[in-house]
Design an enzyme around this catalytic site. Structure first.
Site, PDB file in Angstrom:
ATOM      1  N   CYS A 108       0.849  -1.189   0.000  1.00  9.86           N
ATOM      2  CA  CYS A 108       0.000   0.000   0.000  1.00  9.86           C
ATOM      3  C   CYS A 108       0.891   1.248   0.000  1.00  9.86           C
ATOM      4  O   CYS A 108       1.889   1.308   0.722  1.00  9.86           O
ATOM      5  CB  CYS A 108      -0.893  -0.005   1.235  1.00  9.86           C
ATOM      6  N   CYS A 183      -7.545  -1.434   7.553  1.00 12.57           N
ATOM      7  CA  CYS A 183      -6.712  -0.235   7.420  1.00 12.57           C
ATOM      8  C   CYS A 183      -6.640   0.439   8.781  1.00 12.57           C
ATOM      9  O   CYS A 183      -7.659   0.884   9.326  1.00 12.57           O
ATOM     10  CB  CYS A 183      -7.291   0.723   6.376  1.00 12.57           C
ATOM     11  N   PHE A 268     -13.428  29.403  -0.980  1.00  7.83           N
ATOM     12  CA  PHE A 268     -13.359  27.940  -0.917  1.00  7.83           C
ATOM     13  C   PHE A 268     -13.983  27.464   0.404  1.00  7.83           C
ATOM     14  O   PHE A 268     -13.395  26.680   1.142  1.00  7.83           O
ATOM     15  CB  PHE A 268     -11.913  27.448  -1.018  1.00  7.83           C
ATOM     16  N   CYS A 363      -3.210  23.182   2.239  1.00  8.67           N
ATOM     17  CA  CYS A 363      -2.866  21.761   2.312  1.00  8.67           C
ATOM     18  C   CYS A 363      -1.691  21.427   1.409  1.00  8.67           C
ATOM     19  O   CYS A 363      -1.363  20.253   1.209  1.00  8.67           O
ATOM     20  CB  CYS A 363      -4.082  20.901   1.935  1.00  8.67           C
TER      21      CYS A 363
END
Length: 408
Positions: A108, A183, A268, A363
């Protein structure tokens, strides 16, 4: 016989050079070489130097490690390499708790730093922020990163890939789906959703169309397995609820320092994650701007006092200028853009712009540094920066920043 010299056709030299570069890229030496990891790249890979001068990127290594490496790909003066043997292993290395963790096409690609002590992960992110902003603010303007209380069970939304037979995440640098039964970073709700989705395998309705490798299954805390969205993104939400609360608290604290007598604008805004904080701050009016229809509807349904909602595409030419006109007397601007950042920002750089305080939530460190460089050049100053770790075990870092007009 007379040797005639003819002029080269325009571009012939460039084509020859281009062909030479391509040949070199296809026929590079795979002989092992020794190197030291001298830095960490933004995607989480280590940086080493090849004897021929190329900068190479390697997965699964940490700063200061030494060993033998082998080139796997080159492009110009950069390349990718793999570990042959590590002769000096970083003391920050630990055993990853996830059985799917690794750096091959069978592993992964989600939690690249899970084999590194969490304190070292935080230090690496802090260092990246400080380096990126070294020319934009004083060191004491950057606060210590806010680490996560929980490094497992935190992710409240996720996107899986499936071909109808396998379901999971994509391996690094490949199109291989790693079949994931569990997970560790999913919240209990989402972990249960994953288990329920897997009970539906094999599923012919999830088989991708020709030329596609998979379909996507999008989940979050508000949806069950029966409500999963196939090839359809869900409205955006911050993926770590506890860290999101810290971000909201930071914003509220910074808003207490701005001019509340004039309106504010939020760009946003999504479905109102930060709009609620802005509305509670005490502004006489708030204009919330977004382009995604589902998010606008969700925000309007909240019926926040003194908040007007506006559907404007901020990535279209003139979009930002149109947004600023929603509240012409606004002195405070809050924005939380996608990774592309504030691509259309000319209206904020004009001398006539009335915005005094900008609260920028980012971000992506690279686009944030780009935007802030322009804003500082236009007369703003970075007065506070707060890094936040939203995604433990990954190289991702969130940046919260307060910019104010110089002398303001």
């Amino acid at each position: 016989m007379v040797n005639a010299i003819f002029p080269k056709k325009r571009g012939a030299g460039r084509r020859k050079q281009g062909a030479s570069n391509r040949d070199a890229e296809q026929n590079f030496s795979r002989e092992p070489f020794t190197a030291e990891v001298v830095d960490m790249a933004s995607d989480g890979r280590g940086v080493i130097h090849h004897p021929e001068g190329r900068t190479c990127f390697v997965s699964g290594v940490w700063l200061g490690e030494k060993g033998t490496f082998r080139l796997t790909d080159i492009k110009g003066r950069t390349g990718s390499a793999e570990v042959v043997e590590l002769t000096q292993v970083a003391p920050q290395k630990v055993t990853a708790p996830c059985v799917y963790h690794g750096h091959s096409a069978k592993h992964c690609g989600g939690c690249a730093w899970q084999s590194i002590e969490y304190s070292a992960q935080l230090q690496a992110k802090q260092t990246r922020v400080e380096k990126a902003l070294a020319n934009l603010c004083k060191p004491d303007a950057i606060a210590p990163i806010l680490g996560a209380e929980h490094t497992e069970g935190y992710r409240n939304r996720a996107q899986f890939k499936t071909d109808g037979s396998k379901l999971g995440y994509v391996a690094p640098s490949s199109n291989n789906i790693v079949d994931v039964e569990t997970c560790l970073v999913l919240t209990p709700h989402n972990a249960a959703t994953l288990a329920n989705l897997r009970q539906q395998l094999p599923n012919s309705e999830w088989q991708p169309k020709r030329k596609e490798s998979w379909v996507t299954l999008n989940i979050d805390e508000t949806h069950s397995a029966e409500e999963v969205r196939v090839n359809e993104r869900l409205p955006f939400m911050q993926a770590n609820s506890s860290q999101n609360k810290l971000m909201q608290d930071w914003l509220a604290e910074r808003l207490a320092r701005v001019d509340l007598a004039n309106p504010a604008i939020e760009l946003f805004c999504g479905s109102g994650n930060f709009t609620e904080v802005i509305a509670a701050a005490g502004f006489p009016a708030v204009a919330a701007v977004e382009v995604v229809g589902d998010a606008l509807s969700a925000l309007q349904a909240k019926a926040l006092a003194n908040v007007s909602v506006h559907g404007i595409n901020l990535y279209e030419e003139g979009g930002l200028e149109k947004a600023l006109k929603t509240q012409p007397k606004a002195k405070t601007l809050v924005l939380d853009p996608p990774r592309d950042g504030l691509k259309e920002r000319a209206a904020l750089l004009k001398k006539s712009c009335k915005i005094r305080d900008i609260l920028y939530i980012s971000c992506d460190l690279a686009t944030f540094a780009r935007d802030v460089t322009d804003l500082c050049g236009a007369g703003y100053k970075l007065v506070a920066v707060q890094p936040v770790d939203q995604f433990p075990h990954t190289p991702h870092v969130e940046i919260l920043a307060h910019l104010r007009v110089k002398g303001g």
